[in-house]
Every structure is written in structure tokens, then in C-alpha cells.
Design a protein around this motif. Structure first.
Motif, short mmCIF file in Angstrom:
data_model
loop_
_atom_site.label_atom_id
_atom_site.label_comp_id
_atom_site.label_asym_id
_atom_site.label_seq_id
_atom_site.Cartn_x
_atom_site.Cartn_y
_atom_site.Cartn_z
N VAL A 491 0.83 -1.09 -0.15
CA VAL A 491 0.14 -0.18 -0.03
C VAL A 491 0.77 1.01 0.02
O VAL A 491 1.74 1.37 0.72
N GLU A 492 0.81 2.07 -1.11
CA GLU A 492 1.74 3.28 -1.04
C GLU A 492 1.36 4.67 -0.33
O GLU A 492 2.49 5.11 0.26
N GLU A 493 0.36 4.52 0.43
CA GLU A 493 -0.18 5.56 1.10
C GLU A 493 0.92 6.12 2.32
O GLU A 493 1.54 7.20 2.27
N SER A 494 0.88 5.26 3.20
CA SER A 494 2.09 5.54 4.19
C SER A 494 2.13 4.09 5.07
O SER A 494 1.48 3.29 4.93
N GLU A 495 3.20 3.96 5.68
CA GLU A 495 3.61 2.97 6.66
C GLU A 495 2.42 2.55 7.49
O GLU A 495 2.21 1.46 7.91
N LYS A 496 1.80 3.71 7.77
CA LYS A 496 0.45 3.42 8.85
C LYS A 496 -0.52 2.47 8.37
O LYS A 496 -1.06 1.51 8.81
N VAL A 497 -0.74 2.87 6.99
CA VAL A 497 -2.03 2.35 6.28
C VAL A 497 -1.37 1.09 5.82
O VAL A 497 -2.07 0.03 6.07
N GLN A 498 -0.22 0.85 5.48
CA GLN A 498 0.28 -0.40 5.17
C GLN A 498 0.32 -1.48 6.40
O GLN A 498 0.12 -2.73 6.15
N SER A 499 0.63 -0.92 7.62
CA SER A 499 0.59 -1.86 8.82
C SER A 499 -0.90 -2.20 8.95
O SER A 499 -0.86 -3.15 9.67
N ARG A 500 -1.53 -1.30 9.06
CA ARG A 500 -3.16 -1.70 9.06
C ARG A 500 -3.40 -2.67 8.23
O ARG A 500 -4.11 -3.65 8.87
N ALA A 501 -3.15 -2.99 6.92
CA ALA A 501 -3.44 -3.62 6.19
C ALA A 501 -2.65 -4.99 6.52
O ALA A 501 -3.65 -6.17 6.42
N ALA A 502 -1.52 -5.13 6.95
CA ALA A 502 -1.23 -6.26 7.51
C ALA A 502 -1.77 -6.93 8.58
O ALA A 502 -2.05 -7.99 8.82
N THR A 503 -2.26 -6.09 9.53
CA THR A 503 -2.78 -6.46 10.78
C THR A 503 -4.14 -7.13 10.48
O THR A 503 -4.69 -8.20 10.95
N GLU A 504 -4.85 -6.48 9.41
CA GLU A 504 -6.13 -7.22 8.79
C GLU A 504 -5.79 -8.48 8.29
O GLU A 504 -6.80 -9.49 8.59
N LEU A 505 -5.08 -8.47 7.50
CA LEU A 505 -4.71 -9.73 6.79
C LEU A 505 -4.60 -10.81 7.71
O LEU A 505 -4.95 -11.85 7.63
N ALA A 506 -3.57 -10.37 8.67
CA ALA A 506 -3.23 -11.41 9.94
C ALA A 506 -4.51 -11.97 10.70
O ALA A 506 -4.57 -13.10 10.94
N ALA A 507 -5.29 -10.93 10.98
CA ALA A 507 -6.59 -11.22 11.53
C ALA A 507 -7.29 -12.27 11.02
O ALA A 507 -8.13 -13.28 11.18
N HIS A 508 -7.50 -11.83 9.56
CA HIS A 508 -8.27 -12.65 8.59
C HIS A 508 -7.78 -14.09 8.40
O HIS A 508 -8.49 -14.92 8.78
N LEU A 509 -6.55 -14.17 8.23
CA LEU A 509 -5.83 -15.55 8.42
C LEU A 509 -5.99 -16.29 9.29
O LEU A 509 -6.42 -17.46 9.10
#
Ligand code: ADP
Ligand code: MG
Length: 698
Positions: A491-509
Motif C-alpha cells: 500500500v503506497e499511502e503510508s507506513e501506517k496504512v500499510q501496517s493496518r493492512a498487514a494487521t487485517e490480513l493477519a486477523a483474517h488468516l
């Protein structure tokens, strides 16, 4: 000829006849400010308009230039206020053509004024109903302009990078005018002897022919000459920097034999032949009193760190300190573990860590030990080059993963000692031609083999529709005792958005895909304690699946990890993907990388295919350069490659080799380029340096 030709060329464009402030403003948008800029606003391409084709003779699918008389113009409104304009032409030789334009209402009036007049059009032809049709052609009236159309018709015509507010026609006239008045004043920087040796045409001819060539051979000769100029100047800058470095007095490490023996005894493995060769090259530099400036290139996992460790031991055993600077804390900590395992545990050398997050008290203590010399080897991030850090006696500075650092950081680290030896390591192999420009002031060693027993990482490209079966594959491999990385989409926007995406993916998995497994998480917004914990748990196989962002890109080393899935892989750079998949295949197990991607362009598909077909970082880098162009490479901006107007370091590799050879010979014979025949070159370099300062500052 003018007395002060250089000055003339640096004059603003308004010095050219017919250019006032408003046109100058438009030219500025194209980066054209001076007369020199006009002369070097090179064509993006050319159209052969020397031959008009009779309409009857053109077949379907051909690209052609036609000249014919306008007979009718018609606007056909279509839905949503859109319009199609159809212009019919007759070439007077039983040929009829239709030009079709979309959504330009005003075109009708333009063409109505041209009824009965001849126009020239250029485009891809569709043959139908006995006539031809060209959709969205390039076109222009034949009788336009005040001085006839000799620049745009009946010749090979340059097509320039353009912008709103200025026509191709006008650009051609401006450039032509500048050539007429100034081309002869352009001081030729290339000494006649080199021009003869390399069979290069002179500068005024080259400038004229690159813009208005009589034929493509003339254009090629002009281009070759101008490419050579650009590359020669670039290589001269590098040659000067390299020579200046060599003239300094550095450290001659006297005893290299016994530390190397000691090192071999302490390492838990044998160096590969490639490692041994590179270490020998490094150690020879260290033994030598000139400061070392060496780049070690080696693919991911080729064992660069081990080589650097040997060099560090040489420095320490000769009474000096060594520093290793890494781009991320995770990587610095990884290095610390590896260095301690060999240097501290077996050889009793004091190794310390200095990063931003070790806590103020620890930091102060480490700084003190580094200053007193008690710390013999220090590993860290850019915290190492901060102000309060002083070394007792820095002898060797190693910079890992150089592509993350600029030339300035390299200089800052070396400034912590007195001409210490510098070793730069990069795991992003770049094509040789680019090495010669980006790192042209360094000596280069290449570790071209991997340690034995390394399994190639089998790479598959799957569409996102196959995600479930990919996850199923992970489950199977984990059932065999292995572990997996899942790299979340970029995710290009920011480190923050990127980290949120990772957190969501981890929760989903964790919840929906692998409820029976432990899923870990690693991203850039975690504190370094949290990161450490996440890595430690993964290393201990307490988590089987680690969801991560690109923070794992460099250095992370968990041999039991045998699969990596990279989601939306087409959003990453090729080198980055190669770097990422280097995290698996580090143990004795068969390893896999799955690229989940639905690329939308042929180039995107090609990029995925390259990765599945080769594991060779250099080949991937070549492909990357070919597919993306050099502007995207790290370090390229500072190197001056980005300021090349014509030269293409890949395509012009042979000219680059010639220019490099000539540049180094020139500097060797006349190190300040003060001989009469080299003066104009000197000026060109000064000019270039000023330019690249502007580029770097921007
Ligand atoms: P790089 O920095 O080039 O990516 P590393 O130096 O991190 O590679 O080495 C990768 C892994 O290979 C490490 O675990 C290291 O201990 C191991 N290794 C390095 N050289 C050898 C060798 N000659 N034989 C066996 N293992 C090696
Ligand atoms: Mg490494």
C-alpha cells in the motif's frame, strides 16, 4: 564564431528571435530555459514524411504518411455530448481517405477552413469500402506557417516531447532557429584525437543531424556522438572521484594472514570459492595504504555478511575498530546475532549494537565504549552516523544493502575515522552497465555462487482466484513441519496504512483460513520490542505463519521457513520480489514462492514470468532495467544516470565501455584536465556538476 560561446548558449531562450515571455513560460514547462536546453531538447521519435504514399497503394494495418485535399467535414454527435469528427480527403489519384477524430468539437471549424487545401496526416491505416481510414491521426495543414513547411513535410520529421500550449510545428521552428544561430558556437568538448579514434562527428553537425537528419544513418551517427558525450562526462566525474580517493593515504593493515587463519577456524562452515576470492580482494585492499572503496555484490543469501566478518576481524586484530551499518533495525539485530556467534563467542571480540531504539541509557553506554575503543565491532543503523558518535580508531566501515543509503551516508560513516577502508555490500544486483555508472567510483567484487546445498526457490505465479488452493498448499507444507511467510499487498499511502493492512490480513488468516495454526505479525509500526518478539516466536516455530510487510525484505533468516506467498505481487518491483523470496530456501528444505497477481498489462505479466523462470538476481535486474528503464533504480538519481538525455545505459553499453575507458585514460594522463585540448571537457564537467547538484537538491 563568438568570443564567449558558452555564455551565448547559457543565455535565456528569449534571446532567440520570436520568443517572448509567454512562449518562454511554456518552454519552461518542458525544462527548456536556456539556448543550450533548446539545442538538447532531443526528438522523442521521428516520422518519415519524406515519402507520401498514394492512398491506393496502402494496405490495411500499415502506418503511413499521406497528403491529400480536404473535401468534406462532418460532426456526428454521439451520446453523452460526445462527438466524432469525420474528415474526407482526396489525393487526386483515385484515392479517398477518412480521418476520424473523437471529442474535439472545434476541429470541424478548423477543417472547414481547410476545404480545398492539402493536409498531411500520419497514422495507422484501416482499409475499407475502397478507401482508407485513419483514426486519431497526427496531422497538419500543408501550407501552414510563415516560412513554408520545409521543417514538417517532405523530410524525416522530428517529433518532440511536447506540452500544452505549443505545437510540434512551433517547437520545430524554434529549435531550427536555434540551430541556425547557435550550433556552430557550441564548443566541442571532445578532443580531436578522441573524435578521430572513436570516429565521432563534430558537435555542430551532430546537433543538426539529431534534430533534422537527412536519413536515419545520419541520425544514428549523430546520436552515437551525443550519447558518447553524455557518458564521457559522467565517467569523467566518476574517474575523478575515484582518483581523488586513491591519492589519499589510508590505513595499511599490516597483518592479514593470521587473522584470516583465525577466522577460518572460528567459522562454522567453509567459505565458498567465490567468498574466498572476494575476501582475498578485500584483504589485499586493506593491506594496501590507499583507502579501500569496494563494492561487494552478491545475490540474496550468497554470504556477504560472512565475508564482511572476515574483513572486520582483520581490522580488529590490527588494532582498529570496525563498524557495520544496516538499513533497518531488524537487519542490524540479525547481523549482531551472527557477528556475536563468531566474533564474540569464539574470538572474544567485543561486539555492540547501536540503533535508535535501544534506550537512552544503553545508547549512552555504547557510545562511550565506542569512543574509548572498548567496543571493537559495532553494528547499527544510521544511528551510527549521528553526531554524538565518535570512534576511538575506526579502521573499516561496512555499509550493508547500500541501495538504501545514499552516497552522503557512506561519506558520513567514513568521516567517523581517518580515511578508513570502506566496504559496500549490496544484495540488489544491478546490471553491469549500471554498476559502471551508479557505482563507477568503486572497485567491484562479485560473489557469484551460493553456499552449497542451497535449494533454488521454486516460484509459481497464480491468479488471485486461486488463493484458496494456495492457502491449502501452505497448510500442507506446515503439516510437514515447515513455516510460511505471507507478504501483504503493498500500500503506497503510508507506513501506517500499510501496517493496518498487514494487521487485517493477519486477523483474517488467523480467524478464517488457518484457525488451527498460530499466525504472527510483523510490520513497520511495531515497536522494536514487538518486532523482536514476533521474530523470536517465528524463529522458535511458535508461530507457523508470519504475515509481514516488506520489513522482512532484507536479512531475515529463518531456515525452517519454506514457503512465501506474496499477495498482489505485481505491485512490487522485481528486485524487491527477488529480495523477498530470498527469505525462503535458507535451510535444507525444498522451498516455494507463490506470486499472487492479476497483472493488467503485458509488461506486468512479463515481470511475473521473469521471476518464475530465473532465480539469478543479475538476470532479474537486467529484465527489470529493460522493462522499467533505469530511472527506477536506487541510487540512480544521485549517480547522474537520471540526467542522461539520450544515452540508455542498457542499449548503449558498448559506447559506455568506450567512454569509460577514455575517461579513465584522460584522467590518468591529465588529472585536472588542464591541458589545452581538454579544457572544453573541463567546462562540460563543471556544467554537469552544477546540473547534478540541482538534481540532487531537488
Ligand atoms: P547475504 O548477506 O549475502 O544475503 P548471508 O551472509 O546472510 O547472505 O548468508 C546467508 C546464510 O548462509 C547465513 O545463514 C550464513 O550463515 C550462511 N552461509 C554463508 N556462507 C556460507 C558458506 N560458505 N557455507 C554455508 N553457509 C553459509
Ligand atoms: Mg545480507
Amino acid at each position: 564564431m563568438s568570443d564567449t560561446p558558452q555564455q551565448d548558449l547559457d543565455a535565456p531562450v528569449t534571446a532567440i528571435r520570436g520568443i517572448g515571455a509567454s512562449v518562454a513560460g511554456v518552454l519552461g514547462k518542458l525544462g527548456i530555459f536556456s539556448i543550450r536546453d533548446v539545442l538538447t531538447h532531443y526528438p522523442a521519435r521521428y516520422e518519415d514524411r519524406s515519402q507520401f504514399r498514394p492512398l491506393r497503394t496502402i494496405s490495411d494495418g500499415e502506418t503511413a504518411v499521406i497528403a491529400a485535399t480536404v473535401t468534406t467535414v462532418e460532426n456526428r454527435p454521439v451520446k453523452n455530448k460526445l462527438v466524432i469528427t469525420k474528415v474526407t480527403l482526396d489525393d487526386g489519384a483515385k484515392g479517398v481517405a477518412t480521418l476520424t477524430f473523437f471529442n474535439t468539437w472545434r476541429l470541424k471549424a478548423v477543417f472547414e477552413k481547410l476545404i480545398g487545401k492539402r493536409v498531411v496526416a500520419y497514422g495507422t491505416v484501416k482499409r475499407q469500402y475502397g478507401g482508407v481510414e485513419i483514426t486519431a491521426p497526427e496531422w497538419e495543414p500543408m501550407e501552414a506557417g510563415e516560412e513554408g513547411d520545409s521543417l514538417s513535410i517532405g523530410r524525416i520529421v522530428p517529433i518532440y516531447p511536447g506540452t500544452e500550449g505549443i505545437s510540434q510545428n512551433r517547437l520545430r521552428k524554434i529549435i531550427h532557429e536555434a540551430l541556425e544561430r547557435y550550433a556552430d558556437d557550441a564548443a566541442d568538448p571532445i578532443p580531436p584525437s578522441l573524435r578521430i579514434k572513436r570516429r565521432l562527428i563534430d558537435l555542430p553537425h551532430a546537433l543538426r543531424r539529431i534534430h533534422f537528419p537527412a536519413d536515419m544513418e545520419a541520425r544514428d551517427a549523430a546520436r552515437r556522438r551525443l550519447v558518447y558525450d553524455e557518458l564521457l562526462v559522467l565517467q569523467l566525474l566518476l574517474a575523478e572521484r575515484k582518483q581523488a580517493g586513491k591519492r589519499q593515504t589510508g590505513i595499511a593493515f599490516a597483518d592479514v594472514e593470521s587473522p584470516l587463519r583465525e577466522f577460518a577456524g572460528a567459522l562454522p562452515f567453509l567459505l565458498t570459492d567465490a567468498q574466498a576470492r572476494v575476501l582475498a580482494e578485500i584483504v589485499e585492499d586493506m593491506h594496501n595504504p590507499q583507502p579501500m572503496n569496494r563494492l561487494v555484490q552478491g545475490d540474496v543469501g550468497s554470504g556477504k555478511t560472512a565475508v564482511a566478518m572476515g574483513a572486520m576481524l582483520v581490522a580488529v586484530r590490527n588494532g582498529y575498530q570496525a563498524a557495520l551499518m544496516a538499513p533497518t533495525e531488524i537487519l542490524a539485530e540479525q547481523h549482531l546475532r551472527n557477528l556475536r556467534a563468531v566474533l564474540e563467542d569464539s574470538l572474544n571480540i567485543r561486539v555492540d549494537l547501536l540503533t535508535g531504539s535501544i534506550g537512552e541509557r544503553t545508547k549512552r553506554a555504547v557510545r562511550e565504549r565506542v569512543a574509548s575503543g572498548e567496543t571493537e565491532v559495532v553494528v547499527g543503523t544510521h544511528a551510527l552516523i549521528q553526531e554524538g558518535v565518535t570512534f576511538h580508531r575506526l579502521g573499516l566501515a561496512v555499509v550493508d544493502e547500500q541501495h538504501r543509503f545514499g552516497v552522503l551516508q557512506r561519506a558520513a560513516l567514513s568521516g567517523k575515522g581517518t580515511n578508513p577502508d570502506i566496504l559496500v555490500m549490496t544484495a540488489t544486483p544491478i546490471p553491469r552497465t549500471l554498476t559502471l555508472t551508479v557505482y563507477g567510483d568503486l572497485d567491484v567484487s562479485i560473489i557469484d555462487a551460493l553456499p552449497p546445498g542451497r535449494k533454488p526457490v521454486k516460484t509459481h505465479w497464480k491468479h488471485s482466484a486461486d488463493k484458496d488452493s494456495v492457502y491449502e498448499g501452505i497448510r500442507k507444507i506446515v503439516a510437514q513441519g515447515r513455516q510460511a511467510y505471507v507478504v501483504c499487498p503493498l500500500v503506497e499511502e503510508s507506513e501506517k496504512v500499510q501496517s493496518r493492512a498487514a494487521t487485517e490480513l493477519a486477523a483474517h488468516l488467523a480467524e478464517h483460513v488457518f484457525p488451527e495454526l498460530q499466525v504472527g505479525l510483523l510490520h513497520g509500526q511495531m515497536s522494536s520490542e514487538e518486532k523482536d518478539t514476533a521474530m523470536a516466536r517465528f524463529r522458535a516455530n511458535e508461530t507457523q505463519v508470519l504475515v509481514a510487510t516488506t520489513v522482512i525484505e532484507v536479512g531475515v533468516d529463518v531456515p525452517n521457513a519454506a514457503v512465501m506467498v506474496i499477495e498482489d505481487a505485481d505491485r512490487f518491483g522485481l528486485a524487491q520480489l527477488h529480495q523477498l523470496r530470498g527469505r525462503v530456501g535458507r535451510g535444507q528444505f525444498a522451498s516455494f514462492c507463490v506470486l499472487l497477481a492479476d497483472p493488467k498489462t503485458p509488461i506486468g505479466e512479463e515481470r511475473m514470468r521473469v521471476l518464475t523462470e530465473t532465480g539469478d538476481g543479475f538476470k532479474i535486474a537486467e529484465a527489470d532495467l529493460r522493462l522499467r528503464g533505469p530511472g527506477e533504480f536506487y541510487g540512480v538519481r544521485q549517480s547522474g544516470v537520471a540526467s542522461l538525455l539520450l544515452a540508455d545505459v542498457l542499449r548503449d553499453a558498448d559506447i559506455l565501455a568506450e567512454a569509460r575507458e577514455d575517461a579513465f585514460a584522460l584522467i590518468a594522463n591529465d588529472k585536472t584536465l588542464t591541458r589545452a585540448e581538454n579544457r572544453a571537457l573541463r567546462d562540460a564537467i563543471v556544467q554537469k556538476r552544477r546540473q547534478s547538484e540541482i538534481v540532487t537538491a531537488a
